[in-house]
Design a protein around this motif. Structure first.
Motif, PDB file in Angstrom:
ATOM      1  N   LEU A  91       0.823  -1.210   0.000  1.00 37.92           N
ATOM      2  CA  LEU A  91       0.000   0.000   0.000  1.00 37.92           C
ATOM      3  C   LEU A  91       0.856   1.258   0.000  1.00 37.92           C
ATOM      4  CD1 LEU A  91      -3.014   0.645  -0.052  1.00 37.92           C
ATOM      5  CD2 LEU A  91      -2.948   0.848   2.420  1.00 37.92           C
ATOM      6  N   LEU A  92       1.989   1.206   0.681  1.00 37.14           N
ATOM      7  CA  LEU A  92       2.889   2.360   0.698  1.00 37.14           C
ATOM      8  C   LEU A  92       3.434   2.633  -0.693  1.00 37.14           C
ATOM      9  CD1 LEU A  92       4.364   4.511   2.363  1.00 37.14           C
ATOM     10  CD2 LEU A  92       6.186   2.834   2.752  1.00 37.14           C
ATOM     11  N   ARG A  93       3.768   1.580  -1.413  1.00 37.97           N
ATOM     12  CA  ARG A  93       4.261   1.759  -2.788  1.00 37.97           C
ATOM     13  C   ARG A  93       3.170   2.336  -3.679  1.00 37.97           C
ATOM     14  NH1 ARG A  93       6.721  -3.138  -1.331  1.00 37.97           N
ATOM     15  NH2 ARG A  93       5.122  -4.397  -2.356  1.00 37.97           N
ATOM     16  N   ALA A  94       1.932   1.893  -3.461  1.00 39.71           N
ATOM     17  CA  ALA A  94       0.822   2.457  -4.243  1.00 39.71           C
ATOM     18  C   ALA A  94       0.641   3.934  -3.929  1.00 39.71           C
ATOM     19  CB  ALA A  94      -0.463   1.688  -3.950  1.00 39.71           C
ATOM     20  N   LYS A  95       0.820   4.292  -2.661  1.00 38.30           N
ATOM     21  CA  LYS A  95       0.652   5.682  -2.239  1.00 38.30           C
ATOM     22  C   LYS A  95       1.686   6.591  -2.907  1.00 38.30           C
ATOM     23  CE  LYS A  95       1.191   8.520   1.929  1.00 38.30           C
ATOM     24  NZ  LYS A  95       1.598   8.502   3.355  1.00 38.30           N
ATOM     25  N   ALA A  96       2.845   6.045  -3.260  1.00 37.38           N
ATOM     26  CA  ALA A  96       3.933   6.847  -3.823  1.00 37.38           C
ATOM     27  C   ALA A  96       3.684   7.261  -5.272  1.00 37.38           C
ATOM     28  CB  ALA A  96       5.250   6.075  -3.728  1.00 37.38           C
ATOM     29  N   THR A  97       2.657   6.698  -5.912  1.00 29.41           N
ATOM     30  CA  THR A  97       2.350   7.056  -7.300  1.00 29.41           C
ATOM     31  C   THR A  97       1.062   7.867  -7.345  1.00 29.41           C
ATOM     32  OG1 THR A  97       1.103   5.018  -7.655  1.00 29.41           O
ATOM     33  CG2 THR A  97       3.455   4.963  -8.147  1.00 29.41           C
ATOM     34  N   ILE A 256     -13.181   8.153   3.776  1.00 30.09           N
ATOM     35  CA  ILE A 256     -12.646   8.916   4.912  1.00 30.09           C
ATOM     36  C   ILE A 256     -11.591   8.108   5.652  1.00 30.09           C
ATOM     37  CG2 ILE A 256     -13.247   9.985   7.117  1.00 30.09           C
ATOM     38  CD1 ILE A 256     -16.079  10.436   5.965  1.00 30.09           C
ATOM     39  N   VAL A 257     -11.930   6.865   5.981  1.00 31.91           N
ATOM     40  CA  VAL A 257     -11.016   6.016   6.750  1.00 31.91           C
ATOM     41  C   VAL A 257      -9.775   5.676   5.935  1.00 31.91           C
ATOM     42  CG1 VAL A 257     -10.781   3.784   7.909  1.00 31.91           C
ATOM     43  CG2 VAL A 257     -12.902   5.079   8.124  1.00 31.91           C
ATOM     44  N   LEU A 258      -9.954   5.391   4.647  1.00 33.80           N
ATOM     45  CA  LEU A 258      -8.823   5.028   3.799  1.00 33.80           C
ATOM     46  C   LEU A 258      -7.857   6.198   3.619  1.00 33.80           C
ATOM     47  CD1 LEU A 258     -10.656   2.862   1.138  1.00 33.80           C
ATOM     48  CD2 LEU A 258      -8.864   2.071   2.680  1.00 33.80           C
ATOM     49  N   ARG A 259      -8.398   7.416   3.459  1.00 29.52           N
ATOM     50  CA  ARG A 259      -7.513   8.583   3.325  1.00 29.52           C
ATOM     51  C   ARG A 259      -6.676   8.772   4.589  1.00 29.52           C
ATOM     52  NH1 ARG A 259     -11.854  11.113   0.437  1.00 29.52           N
ATOM     53  NH2 ARG A 259     -12.660  11.986   2.383  1.00 29.52           N
ATOM     54  N   ARG A 260      -7.316   8.650   5.757  1.00 30.92           N
ATOM     55  CA  ARG A 260      -6.582   8.799   7.009  1.00 30.92           C
ATOM     56  C   ARG A 260      -5.529   7.713   7.160  1.00 30.92           C
ATOM     57  NH1 ARG A 260     -11.382  10.362  11.381  1.00 30.92           N
ATOM     58  NH2 ARG A 260     -11.853  12.438  10.507  1.00 30.92           N
ATOM     59  N   MET A 261      -5.902   6.487   6.794  1.00 27.86           N
ATOM     60  CA  MET A 261      -4.963   5.385   6.891  1.00 27.86           C
ATOM     61  C   MET A 261      -3.774   5.587   5.956  1.00 27.86           C
ATOM     62  SD  MET A 261      -4.101   2.413   5.038  1.00 27.86           S
ATOM     63  CE  MET A 261      -5.575   1.943   4.140  1.00 27.86           C
ATOM     64  N   ARG A 263      -2.570   8.401   4.825  1.00 18.83           N
ATOM     65  CA  ARG A 263      -1.716   9.491   5.300  1.00 18.83           C
ATOM     66  C   ARG A 263      -0.751   9.024   6.384  1.00 18.83           C
ATOM     67  NH1 ARG A 263      -6.384  12.965   4.775  1.00 18.83           N
ATOM     68  NH2 ARG A 263      -6.867  12.652   6.991  1.00 18.83           N
ATOM     69  N   ARG A 264      -1.192   8.067   7.189  1.00 17.96           N
ATOM     70  CA  ARG A 264      -0.355   7.585   8.292  1.00 17.96           C
ATOM     71  C   ARG A 264       0.725   6.609   7.840  1.00 17.96           C
ATOM     72  NH1 ARG A 264      -5.418   7.020  11.000  1.00 17.96           N
ATOM     73  NH2 ARG A 264      -5.281   4.757  10.698  1.00 17.96           N
ATOM     74  N   GLU A 265       0.570   6.057   6.618  1.00 15.71           N
ATOM     75  CA  GLU A 265       1.542   5.071   6.158  1.00 15.71           C
ATOM     76  C   GLU A 265       2.880   5.734   5.830  1.00 15.71           C
ATOM     77  OE1 GLU A 265       1.308   1.479   5.754  1.00 15.71           O
ATOM     78  OE2 GLU A 265      -0.107   2.167   7.268  1.00 15.71           O
ATOM     79  N   SER A 266       3.943   5.099   6.272  1.00 16.26           N
ATOM     80  CA  SER A 266       5.290   5.596   5.995  1.00 16.26           C
ATOM     81  C   SER A 266       6.257   4.424   6.015  1.00 16.26           C
ATOM     82  CB  SER A 266       5.710   6.631   7.057  1.00 16.26           C
ATOM     83  OG  SER A 266       5.803   6.017   8.326  1.00 16.26           O
ATOM     84  N   GLY A 267       7.445   4.670   5.509  1.00 15.22           N
ATOM     85  CA  GLY A 267       8.453   3.620   5.490  1.00 15.22           C
ATOM     86  C   GLY A 267       8.810   3.139   6.886  1.00 15.22           C
TER      87      GLY A 267
END
Length: 282
Positions: A91-97, A256-261, A263-267
């Motif tokens: 999911l973090l990799r998906a967030k990076a694009t 709403i929940v997915l956006r918050r989740m 945002r919290r994801e990081s390496g």
């Protein structure tokens, strides 16, 4: 081209690839076959067991109910996939694009919906030949089956995404299993709900499991079978209303929940979860 449209197209392609892989991988293929085969065995042995004095075999009553249960259970699959992909960094990799999370979610919806349709077909097609007393010859039956299926999937997948955002690791998914099994137990899947105390019937009617089972039974059972249901009716309007309410609730909460989740994801969070997993293994 609009980036959002590109993300949806990418997600669609990703979902089809995941779906195809699930039928070429031995472990995934076993998962597709095991549950439908087990349920066929259960319904086969219940085919001559009559419910009370109705003359209706429990196997005939159970077959459409199990279809409804499988549809509702896709929320668990979505939750498990989302939690696992958070844990391993997918999911973090998906967030990076750009629009990557949207594409990821579209892919999951396509893969899980396609897998669900295949699982239902694996169970239903042989079941129509093994179990007697079904009323699946009319166009109206298949139309009812279709709208209940669509509403059920739209209700289940967003709720599954919300649950997957709440649970922080695959081990915590076990907390989801007990309440799900409890809801299945009181939802009339394997035995008519009218045999249960009224307070349990009231609880069961809050959740989509009961309504999906009822909707599937209304599609595949003869009209006389409605006599063992609550109010001696298939209650199509109530079925559509409750499933639609769950769908609206999920579609409101999930973004709403997915956006918050996301945002919290990081390496560092992924590394921390991976370290905890390694410690458990060690």
């Amino acid at each position: 081209m609009n980036p959002a449209v590109t993300a949806i197209r990418t997600g669609w392609t990703r979902g089809l690839i995941e779906l195809r892989q699930s039928f070429t991988n031995g472990a995934d293929l076993l998962n597709h076959l095991l549950w439908p085969v087990l349920m066929l065995i259960v319904t086969f042995f219940l085919r001559d067991v009559e419910f009370g004095s109705t003359g209706l075999p429990l196997g005939t009553l159970a077959l459409p109910s199990i279809l409804g249960m499988n549809v509702a259970a896709v929320m668990v699959s979505m939750s498990q996939h989302l939690t696992a992909d958070r844990e391993d960094g997918t999911l973090l990799r998906a967030k990076a694009t750009p629009h990557g999370v949207r594409g990821y979610l579209v892919g999951k919806v396509v893969a899980l919906s396609g897998g669900l349709l295949a699982d239902l077909a694996i169970f239903l097609i042989p079941g129509l030949f093994i179990i007697g007393g079904l009323a699946a010859a009319s166009a109206g039956s298949w139309l009812t089956l279709a709208w209940v299926l669509v509403l059920g999937v739209v209700a289940a997948l967003p709720i599954g995404a919300v649950l997957g955002s709440v649970f922080t690791g695959t081990r915590s998914q076990g907390l989801l299993q007990l309440p799900i099994l409890g809801m299945i137990g009181i939802s009339g899947i394997f035995y008519p709900i009218t045999s249960l105390p009224e307070w349990l019937q009231a609880i069961a009617q809050v959740f989509p499991f009961y309504w999906l089972g009822l909707g599937m039974r209304s599609a595949l059972l003869p009209d006389a079978a409605a006599g063992i249901e609550i109010g001696a009716s298939w209650r199509h309007l109530e079925t559509a209303g409750v499933l639609a309410a769950w769908a609206v609730l999920g579609l409101i909460l999930a973004p709403i929940v997915l956006r918050r989740m996301a945002r919290r994801e990081s390496g560092s969070r992924v590394a921390e979860r991976r370290e905890r997993a390694l410690q458990r293994i060690g």
